[in-house]
Motif scaffolding. Structure first.
Motif, PDB file in Angstrom:
ATOM      1  N   ASN A  18      -2.627  -2.315  -2.618  1.00  0.00           N
ATOM      2  CA  ASN A  18      -3.625  -1.247  -2.560  1.00  0.00           C
ATOM      3  C   ASN A  18      -4.811  -1.573  -3.467  1.00  0.00           C
ATOM      4  O   ASN A  18      -5.964  -1.407  -3.085  1.00  0.00           O
ATOM      5  CB  ASN A  18      -3.001   0.092  -2.940  1.00  0.00           C
ATOM      6  CG  ASN A  18      -3.954   1.245  -2.748  1.00  0.00           C
ATOM      7  OD1 ASN A  18      -4.614   1.345  -1.737  1.00  0.00           O
ATOM      8  ND2 ASN A  18      -4.021   2.119  -3.741  1.00  0.00           N
ATOM      9  N   LEU A  21      -6.952  -4.176  -1.851  1.00  0.00           N
ATOM     10  CA  LEU A  21      -7.800  -3.601  -0.795  1.00  0.00           C
ATOM     11  C   LEU A  21      -8.978  -2.830  -1.385  1.00  0.00           C
ATOM     12  O   LEU A  21     -10.093  -2.883  -0.850  1.00  0.00           O
ATOM     13  CB  LEU A  21      -6.973  -2.675   0.098  1.00  0.00           C
ATOM     14  CG  LEU A  21      -6.002  -3.354   1.058  1.00  0.00           C
ATOM     15  CD1 LEU A  21      -5.150  -2.300   1.758  1.00  0.00           C
ATOM     16  CD2 LEU A  21      -6.751  -4.190   2.068  1.00  0.00           C
ATOM     17  N   PHE A  27     -11.346   0.082   0.223  1.00  0.00           N
ATOM     18  CA  PHE A  27     -10.478   0.861   1.112  1.00  0.00           C
ATOM     19  C   PHE A  27      -9.216   1.241   0.351  1.00  0.00           C
ATOM     20  O   PHE A  27      -8.473   0.373  -0.113  1.00  0.00           O
ATOM     21  CB  PHE A  27     -10.104   0.042   2.355  1.00  0.00           C
ATOM     22  CG  PHE A  27      -9.148   0.749   3.275  1.00  0.00           C
ATOM     23  CD1 PHE A  27      -9.570   1.811   4.049  1.00  0.00           C
ATOM     24  CD2 PHE A  27      -7.818   0.355   3.345  1.00  0.00           C
ATOM     25  CE1 PHE A  27      -8.684   2.469   4.894  1.00  0.00           C
ATOM     26  CE2 PHE A  27      -6.924   0.997   4.184  1.00  0.00           C
ATOM     27  CZ  PHE A  27      -7.365   2.061   4.958  1.00  0.00           C
ATOM     28  N   ASN A  28      -8.971   2.533   0.188  1.00  0.00           N
ATOM     29  CA  ASN A  28      -7.800   3.011  -0.538  1.00  0.00           C
ATOM     30  C   ASN A  28      -6.699   3.336   0.473  1.00  0.00           C
ATOM     31  O   ASN A  28      -6.789   4.315   1.214  1.00  0.00           O
ATOM     32  CB  ASN A  28      -8.153   4.245  -1.364  1.00  0.00           C
ATOM     33  CG  ASN A  28      -7.065   4.610  -2.335  1.00  0.00           C
ATOM     34  OD1 ASN A  28      -5.911   4.271  -2.152  1.00  0.00           O
ATOM     35  ND2 ASN A  28      -7.450   5.312  -3.383  1.00  0.00           N
ATOM     36  N   LEU A  29      -5.666   2.527   0.495  1.00  0.00           N
ATOM     37  CA  LEU A  29      -4.571   2.674   1.444  1.00  0.00           C
ATOM     38  C   LEU A  29      -3.794   3.965   1.212  1.00  0.00           C
ATOM     39  O   LEU A  29      -3.408   4.642   2.167  1.00  0.00           O
ATOM     40  CB  LEU A  29      -3.636   1.470   1.357  1.00  0.00           C
ATOM     41  CG  LEU A  29      -2.470   1.406   2.314  1.00  0.00           C
ATOM     42  CD1 LEU A  29      -2.982   1.277   3.746  1.00  0.00           C
ATOM     43  CD2 LEU A  29      -1.568   0.242   1.973  1.00  0.00           C
ATOM     44  N   TRP A  32      -5.673   6.869   2.541  1.00  0.00           N
ATOM     45  CA  TRP A  32      -5.660   6.821   4.000  1.00  0.00           C
ATOM     46  C   TRP A  32      -4.310   7.290   4.557  1.00  0.00           C
ATOM     47  O   TRP A  32      -4.257   8.032   5.525  1.00  0.00           O
ATOM     48  CB  TRP A  32      -5.963   5.405   4.476  1.00  0.00           C
ATOM     49  CG  TRP A  32      -6.007   5.264   5.953  1.00  0.00           C
ATOM     50  CD1 TRP A  32      -6.989   5.685   6.789  1.00  0.00           C
ATOM     51  CD2 TRP A  32      -5.000   4.679   6.769  1.00  0.00           C
ATOM     52  NE1 TRP A  32      -6.660   5.380   8.087  1.00  0.00           N
ATOM     53  CE2 TRP A  32      -5.442   4.764   8.107  1.00  0.00           C
ATOM     54  CE3 TRP A  32      -3.780   4.083   6.500  1.00  0.00           C
ATOM     55  CZ2 TRP A  32      -4.696   4.276   9.155  1.00  0.00           C
ATOM     56  CZ3 TRP A  32      -3.041   3.593   7.561  1.00  0.00           C
ATOM     57  CH2 TRP A  32      -3.499   3.701   8.867  1.00  0.00           C
ATOM     58  N   ILE A  33      -3.208   6.861   3.913  1.00  0.00           N
ATOM     59  CA  ILE A  33      -1.870   7.261   4.369  1.00  0.00           C
ATOM     60  C   ILE A  33      -1.668   8.760   4.200  1.00  0.00           C
ATOM     61  O   ILE A  33      -1.129   9.423   5.082  1.00  0.00           O
ATOM     62  CB  ILE A  33      -0.780   6.470   3.615  1.00  0.00           C
ATOM     63  CG1 ILE A  33      -0.779   5.010   4.064  1.00  0.00           C
ATOM     64  CG2 ILE A  33       0.600   7.076   3.830  1.00  0.00           C
ATOM     65  CD1 ILE A  33       0.128   4.121   3.251  1.00  0.00           C
ATOM     66  N   SER A  41      -0.955  11.973  -2.749  1.00  0.00           N
ATOM     67  CA  SER A  41      -1.429  10.704  -3.288  1.00  0.00           C
ATOM     68  C   SER A  41      -1.088  10.582  -4.769  1.00  0.00           C
ATOM     69  O   SER A  41      -0.723   9.504  -5.244  1.00  0.00           O
ATOM     70  CB  SER A  41      -2.928  10.535  -3.057  1.00  0.00           C
ATOM     71  OG  SER A  41      -3.657  11.524  -3.719  1.00  0.00           O
TER      72      SER A  41
END
Length: 70
Positions: A18, A21, A27-29, A32-33, A41
């Motif tokens: 993460n 990325l 881009f924060n995985l 996003w999840i 989070s």
């Protein structure tokens, strides 16, 4: 104990992936999840931090000295 270590290793690797990325692509995985839900989070980040502490403590435990029988 081996299962806990493996789970902690996987979560720590996800955390490292993460951060990679975030650094490379902004881009924060985790966000996003969890679709931006702050509570989930934060829970994931705390779990990853706990796993990182467990993995750090494993650095200071002696390796097993069991002899293998052929």
């Amino acid at each position: 104990m081996k299962y806990i270590q493996k789970i902690c290793l996987v979560l720590t690797l996800i955390g490292a992936f993460n951060w990679g990325l975030i650094g490379l692509f902004d881009f924060n995985l985790v966000t996003w999840i969890t679709r931006g839900l702050n509570v989930f989070s934060r829970i994931i980040y705390v779990l990853i931090a706990i796993c990182a502490v467990i993995n750090s403590l494993l650095l200071f435990t002696p390796l097993s000295t069991k002899k293998e029988v052929y």
